[in-house]
Design a protein around this motif. Structure first.
Motif, PDB file in Angstrom:
ATOM      1  N   VAL A  77       0.841  -1.198   0.000  1.00 47.64           N
ATOM      2  CA  VAL A  77       0.000   0.000   0.000  1.00 47.64           C
ATOM      3  C   VAL A  77       0.877   1.249   0.000  1.00 47.64           C
ATOM      4  CG1 VAL A  77      -1.818   1.230   1.267  1.00 47.64           C
ATOM      5  CG2 VAL A  77      -1.769  -1.295   1.277  1.00 47.64           C
ATOM      6  N   LEU A  78       1.967   1.216   0.747  1.00 45.74           N
ATOM      7  CA  LEU A  78       2.900   2.341   0.861  1.00 45.74           C
ATOM      8  C   LEU A  78       4.297   1.772   1.048  1.00 45.74           C
ATOM      9  CD1 LEU A  78       3.155   5.484   1.196  1.00 45.74           C
ATOM     10  CD2 LEU A  78       2.919   5.099   3.654  1.00 45.74           C
ATOM     11  N   ALA A  83       6.251   1.456   6.251  1.00 45.26           N
ATOM     12  CA  ALA A  83       5.551   0.919   5.086  1.00 45.26           C
ATOM     13  C   ALA A  83       4.196   0.361   5.519  1.00 45.26           C
ATOM     14  CB  ALA A  83       6.381  -0.182   4.445  1.00 45.26           C
ATOM     15  N   ILE A  84       3.285   0.262   4.550  1.00 47.07           N
ATOM     16  CA  ILE A  84       1.973  -0.337   4.815  1.00 47.07           C
ATOM     17  C   ILE A  84       1.751  -1.438   3.777  1.00 47.07           C
ATOM     18  CG2 ILE A  84      -0.497   0.065   5.114  1.00 47.07           C
ATOM     19  CD1 ILE A  84       0.105   3.040   5.430  1.00 47.07           C
ATOM     20  N   VAL A  85       1.363  -2.607   4.257  1.00 47.45           N
ATOM     21  CA  VAL A  85       1.139  -3.745   3.367  1.00 47.45           C
ATOM     22  C   VAL A  85      -0.168  -4.442   3.734  1.00 47.45           C
ATOM     23  CG1 VAL A  85       3.575  -4.198   2.872  1.00 47.45           C
ATOM     24  CG2 VAL A  85       2.510  -5.234   4.883  1.00 47.45           C
ATOM     25  N   GLN A  86      -0.633  -5.268   2.803  1.00 54.95           N
ATOM     26  CA  GLN A  86      -1.898  -5.982   2.986  1.00 54.95           C
ATOM     27  C   GLN A  86      -1.615  -7.479   2.919  1.00 54.95           C
ATOM     28  OE1 GLN A  86      -5.302  -4.517   3.186  1.00 54.95           O
ATOM     29  NE2 GLN A  86      -5.461  -6.614   3.986  1.00 54.95           N
ATOM     30  N   VAL A  87      -1.838  -8.176   4.030  1.00 55.47           N
ATOM     31  CA  VAL A  87      -1.689  -9.634   4.042  1.00 55.47           C
ATOM     32  C   VAL A  87      -2.938 -10.244   3.414  1.00 55.47           C
ATOM     33  CG1 VAL A  87      -1.444 -11.668   5.519  1.00 55.47           C
ATOM     34  CG2 VAL A  87      -0.244  -9.552   6.100  1.00 55.47           C
ATOM     35  N   TRP A 125       7.704  -9.531   1.354  1.00 60.51           N
ATOM     36  CA  TRP A 125       8.301  -8.201   1.557  1.00 60.51           C
ATOM     37  C   TRP A 125       9.541  -8.314   2.450  1.00 60.51           C
ATOM     38  CZ3 TRP A 125       3.306  -8.623   4.218  1.00 60.51           C
ATOM     39  CH2 TRP A 125       2.228  -8.541   3.331  1.00 60.51           C
ATOM     40  N   ILE A 128      10.565  -2.846   1.082  1.00 60.51           N
ATOM     41  CA  ILE A 128       9.542  -1.844   1.417  1.00 60.51           C
ATOM     42  C   ILE A 128      10.012  -0.804   2.419  1.00 60.51           C
ATOM     43  CG2 ILE A 128       7.579  -3.333   0.860  1.00 60.51           C
ATOM     44  CD1 ILE A 128       7.350  -3.840   3.928  1.00 60.51           C
TER      45      ILE A 128
END
Lengths: 322, 322
Positions: free
Chosen positions: B28-29, B36-40, B89, B123
């Motif tokens: 996401v970022l 950082a922003i991530v989506q599992v 990541w 990331i």
């Protein structure tokens, strides 16, 4: 050390850390295997930050091991706070010149004291020989779209800052100058307070947020660059602790506050309509939050003296540890 | 360096890394904010591992920067492989004595070459001054309950190992002895192959798994302790490369294979009913996988010579870098 005793020593060290690490229900598998396994809650995004502290670079050589442990986690929690994230898990990579168990226990005292306060679980990492260095990676949660970023500041926003500024830099300056270091200032250098509770409440209030590690003006500049706006800071409004005021003359104090760094306070912007909401957050979290300036059209960050003239930071003396 | 130029240099370095980092839809970022922003993915658990490499400890002083970059990621991917996880990541904390951009570019060449192969996105992280040290944290996915652990080995299981063993230790031995180092052996020390594809297929096949970093016998012992069983390894069945056979006499070769470490091959156990399934994985992934022993009742790991007698590792010479 032979191979066998080296492996045994590392195993002892990891076992020592494992026994002291807290557990959380969302940790499926913690320390002790090749990796950890965790469960991110449904409907949440994961926030990840990593920061390293090296001896002599990020903390003075005479820093107590418990304070190094605290600070290594604090600077990482501060990044989660700046994103508005709820802390969940962390890993710790610890490089040590020798396998000194007393040192590790003291280090863990500080690290785990702060971890417990924020319910963040230590789930893995490694220990190895090397010059003293502490690398931490932290993980937290945010609701989708609710993370605080640097890029959302709007012209007309107020600029706010939590806590007080400049004490960490002041302690460093006293220490480097060979002066007696005020214990209250030194505590701010060694044990910064990550503003996690404030950050978690800012998601619906702030437009942009950053934590102050390089110095207020530099970090506000990061917000302004990412947001394509300018900023103005009123120097006289910068919050100062009584210890800082007592220890420095005005010019040196202002320089420490505006450029000193290592504060790990939050700097954020919010529309004027949110002033009451910000004050509510200050009360709820028992954290001073001070309005220090505004976002303006243009580029760059200007610091303004009481008479409205532009102030220029002294060029020497405030290189921080980083 | 002044504070301003230091911050600018770090900013350049991060920008340089950001421009070269690959993107994934679930990021996401990425690099450039406080975190950082991530989506599992829904229905997946998250696997997290962290490992550090220090100069002179984990790699020889004369290691090329691209090889350091490769190895820093490889040893971490190897931990994901040992859990059966799919890489997603990573973060990178890089401590460098000086901001040498050429060095960083070369380091990234190796790091990102391996990252691209395994579709793992960089990331975040940080760069800082300090003795050369590379800390990486990797993140991957597993289906709930499908992760490979150390603790599942059963009496009667076969013990298997991927690839060939001992070349990294052999290269280190040649280098330390001042001999000409065989390039094929040195390549195995500098650029280990994380067995990600094998690991991801072992979830339904293996009972227990570990990656070989400390040496086969020590790492199999970790499986046996966690599983409360014993192990037997047939020395003659340990897979060796032609280069290793050519470079060493039998006793030194066996010692390198059994105790050398730094191989980053997978060692796993599986019931005999799974022999065909393991062979299918070997073919699908084009990876040699060799049956080298069995899990037995009792405790401890025994290495057996061709005549069935117990073999004892030579005590000197195989202290690896770690």
């Amino acid at each position: 050390m032979t191979e066998r005793s080296r492996v045994a020593a590392e195993f002892d060290l990891i076992e020592r850390i494992r026994r002291r690490a807290a557990v959380r229900d969302d940790v499926v598998l913690g320390i002790g295997d090749d990796a950890a396994i965790v469960q991110v809650p449904a409907g949440k995004q994961l926030v990840i930050a990593a920061d390293t502290l090296n001896r002599g670079i990020h903390f003075p050589e005479n820093t107590a091991p418990a304070d190094i442990g605290w600070k290594a986690l604090a600077v990482n929690l501060s990044d989660l706070a700046a994103m508005g994230a709820e802390p969940a898990w962390c890993t710790l990579s610890l490089s040590l010149p020798a396998g000194d168990m007393e040192w590790v226990d003291a280090f863990l005292d500080g690290f785990l004291e702060l971890a417990t306060r924020h319910r963040i679980a230590l789930i893995g990492g490694d220990t190895t020989r090397g010059p003293l260095s502490v690398s931490v990676t932290v993980h937290g949660f945010v609701a989708p779209g609710r993370a605080l970023r640097r890029g959302g500041a709007c012209v007309g926003d107020d600029v706010w800052v939590t806590g007080t500024l400049g004490e960490a830099a002041a302690a460093l300056l006293q220490w480097r100058g060979g002066a007696v270091v005020d214990p209250a200032l030194r505590a701010r250098l060694d044990r910064p307070t990550p503003r996690v509770a404030v950050g978690m409440r800012l998601g619906a209030v702030a437009h942009a947020c950053i934590d102050i590690s390089d110095g207020l003006l530099v970090d506000l500049q990061h917000i302004c660059v990412a947001s394509e706006v300018g900023g103005e800071v009123e120097l006289e409004s910068l919050p100062a602790s009584p210890q800082l005021i007592a220890a420095f003359d005005t010019q040196r104090r202002l320089a420490a506050q505006a450029t000193g760094g290592d504060d790990y306070e939050l700097c954020f912007t919010a529309p004027p309509a949110m002033r009451y909401a910000v004050e509510d957050i200050a009360i709820e979290t028992r954290t001073p939050i001070t309005r220090i300036g505004r976002i303006v059209a243009g580029r760059g960050v200007r610091a303004l003296s009481a008479d409205g003239s532009e102030w220029t930071a002294p060029t020497a003396g405030f290189v921080h540890f980083a």
